[in-house]
Design an enzyme around this catalytic site. Sequence first.
Site, PDB file in Angstrom:
ATOM      1  N   ARG A 256       0.762  -1.239  -0.074  1.00 30.54           N
ATOM      2  CA  ARG A 256      -0.119   0.124   0.100  1.00 30.54           C
ATOM      3  C   ARG A 256       0.809   1.297  -0.065  1.00 30.54           C
ATOM      4  NH1 ARG A 256       2.433   2.442   3.697  1.00 30.54           N
ATOM      5  NH2 ARG A 256       0.740   3.928   3.758  1.00 30.54           N
TER       6      ARG A 256
ATOM      7  N   ASP B 201      -2.081  10.952  -2.290  1.00 33.42           N
ATOM      8  CA  ASP B 201      -2.319   9.946  -3.131  1.00 33.42           C
ATOM      9  C   ASP B 201      -2.534  10.527  -4.394  1.00 33.42           C
ATOM     10  OD1 ASP B 201      -2.975   8.664  -0.353  1.00 33.42           O
ATOM     11  OD2 ASP B 201      -2.613   7.062  -1.510  1.00 33.42           O
TER      12      ASP B 201
ATOM     13  N   ALA C 166       0.784   5.116  -2.273  1.00 39.52           N
ATOM     14  CA  ALA C 166       0.681   5.575  -3.720  1.00 39.52           C
ATOM     15  C   ALA C 166       1.773   4.905  -4.474  1.00 39.52           C
ATOM     16  CB  ALA C 166       0.335   6.848  -3.747  1.00 39.52           C
TER      17      ALA C 166
ATOM     18  N   ASN D 142      -5.253  12.712   0.347  1.00 39.75           N
ATOM     19  CA  ASN D 142      -4.102  11.910   1.070  1.00 39.75           C
ATOM     20  C   ASN D 142      -5.071  11.165   2.305  1.00 39.75           C
ATOM     21  OD1 ASN D 142      -1.570  10.941   1.726  1.00 39.75           O
ATOM     22  ND2 ASN D 142      -1.867  12.063   3.770  1.00 39.75           N
ATOM     23  N   LYS D 143      -4.498  10.247   3.008  1.00 38.18           N
ATOM     24  CA  LYS D 143      -5.299   9.660   3.952  1.00 38.18           C
ATOM     25  C   LYS D 143      -6.362  10.156   4.705  1.00 38.18           C
ATOM     26  CE  LYS D 143      -4.952   6.040   4.248  1.00 38.18           C
ATOM     27  NZ  LYS D 143      -6.269   5.193   3.494  1.00 38.18           N
TER      28      LYS D 143
HETATM   29  O1  MRU Z   1      -4.607   3.436   2.054  1.00 38.99           O
HETATM   30  P1  MRU Z   1      -2.949   3.498   2.053  1.00 38.99           P
HETATM   31  O2  MRU Z   1      -2.328   3.108   3.330  1.00 38.99           O
HETATM   32  O3  MRU Z   1      -2.430   3.082   0.673  1.00 38.99           O
HETATM   33  O4  MRU Z   1      -3.031   5.254   2.121  1.00 38.99           O
HETATM   34  C1  MRU Z   1      -1.594   5.859   2.221  1.00 38.99           C
HETATM   35  C2  MRU Z   1      -1.621   7.140   2.034  1.00 38.99           C
HETATM   36  O5  MRU Z   1      -2.298   7.952   2.125  1.00 38.99           O
HETATM   37  C3  MRU Z   1      -0.178   7.828   2.103  1.00 38.99           C
HETATM   38  O6  MRU Z   1       0.088   8.947   2.784  1.00 38.99           O
HETATM   39  C4  MRU Z   1      -0.013   8.202   0.310  1.00 38.99           C
HETATM   40  O7  MRU Z   1      -0.283   7.310  -0.045  1.00 38.99           O
HETATM   41  C5  MRU Z   1       1.474   8.672   0.000  1.00 38.99           C
HETATM   42  S1  MRU Z   1       2.452   7.507   0.191  1.00 38.99           S
HETATM   43  C6  MRU Z   1       4.122   8.160   0.113  1.00 38.99           C
END
Ligand code: MRU
Length: 353
Positions: A51, A244, A53, A254-255
Amino acid sequence: MTSTESQVYPVIWQKDHVLLIDQNRLPAEYTLVEITNSDDMALAIKTMIVRGAPAIGVAAAYGMYLGAREIKTDNRELFLTQLEKVAEKLRATRPTAVNLFWAIQRMINTARRTLGSVEYLKEVLLETAKSINLEDLQTCRSIGDSGLEVLPKTPEKLTILTHCNAGALATAGYGTALGVVRSAWREGRLARLFADETRPRLQGAKLTAWECVQDQIPITLITDNMAAHCMKQGLIHAVVVGADRIAANGDTANKIGTYSVAICAKAHNIPFFVAAPLSTVDFNLVDGSQIPIEERDSSEVYQIGKTVITPEGVDFYNPAFDVTPAHLITAIITEFGAVSPSELKQFEEKQAV
Ligand code: MRU
């Protein structure tokens, strides 16, 4: 100077298959999962064994090669049609992070542009997936160094807050937001990282905390609802998060919970930085309202681990991401330097697909 070269690589090509760190098992267990075909890669992305991005972009690129290897034809046109089917399967795994779509498109474009036999195309696809992997690692190191330019100059040693995990585990290695943190630590500019636990899946508590412990970066974990209080107490000097998908105007998905952190940072006059590679920018989208937001299973909300925490008869809503409007973002830190959201457009032509 302190060494901060993370040894964590979540996606590894090994001879004829991919090894993924199973991120669902961390921090309790460090397990490598062998992926030998494109179906298993799609499932690994969907179930979040891999997981983050950029990491799912790299994983999808290898997934495209594994899918290409499964195609049994010497006919170029037939091969390209079937490769498109592999792409559809991988695209259907997670909707928000654009790196997934970017990497798949780069693999498709490479196949279409390459002349030669199907066997040769397959070789080129493997080399392209390896390049995407290596480039992301180099990109993260550059993001880390770009971040040093814009972090507040005082105090000398900063306390940085992050949300979710935008670290080595979420990329090819080193990390984006945690890349900035690692570079700051290396240069003696970091006092400590504060990490939100990041409900519902707890990427902060499980993954960011694990990475920092591996690399001996001092970390304080807080629950998500403590960030405003910590800011008010003067404990936080800057916020750095990953992304993301970033729309052309700088609005950033983002998350889930990132938006609240950005509002709190604004209220306390604390700089809020987004660290991301250009492959996370979707120049096709005018603003963040067009970013598709993944909704995940409600069990992530009503359970912590395997324990159900709510009474029966409750409804749930589980958006996995939110969009932070550009006006709350101090700068977007990319591999080409840090810019204000309104200046992002200048990088459009640098985005190779
Ligand atoms: O649902 P996830 O764990 O894949 O979400 C990850 C995030 O939101 C990260 O902050 C984002 O992907 C950036 S990773 C460098």
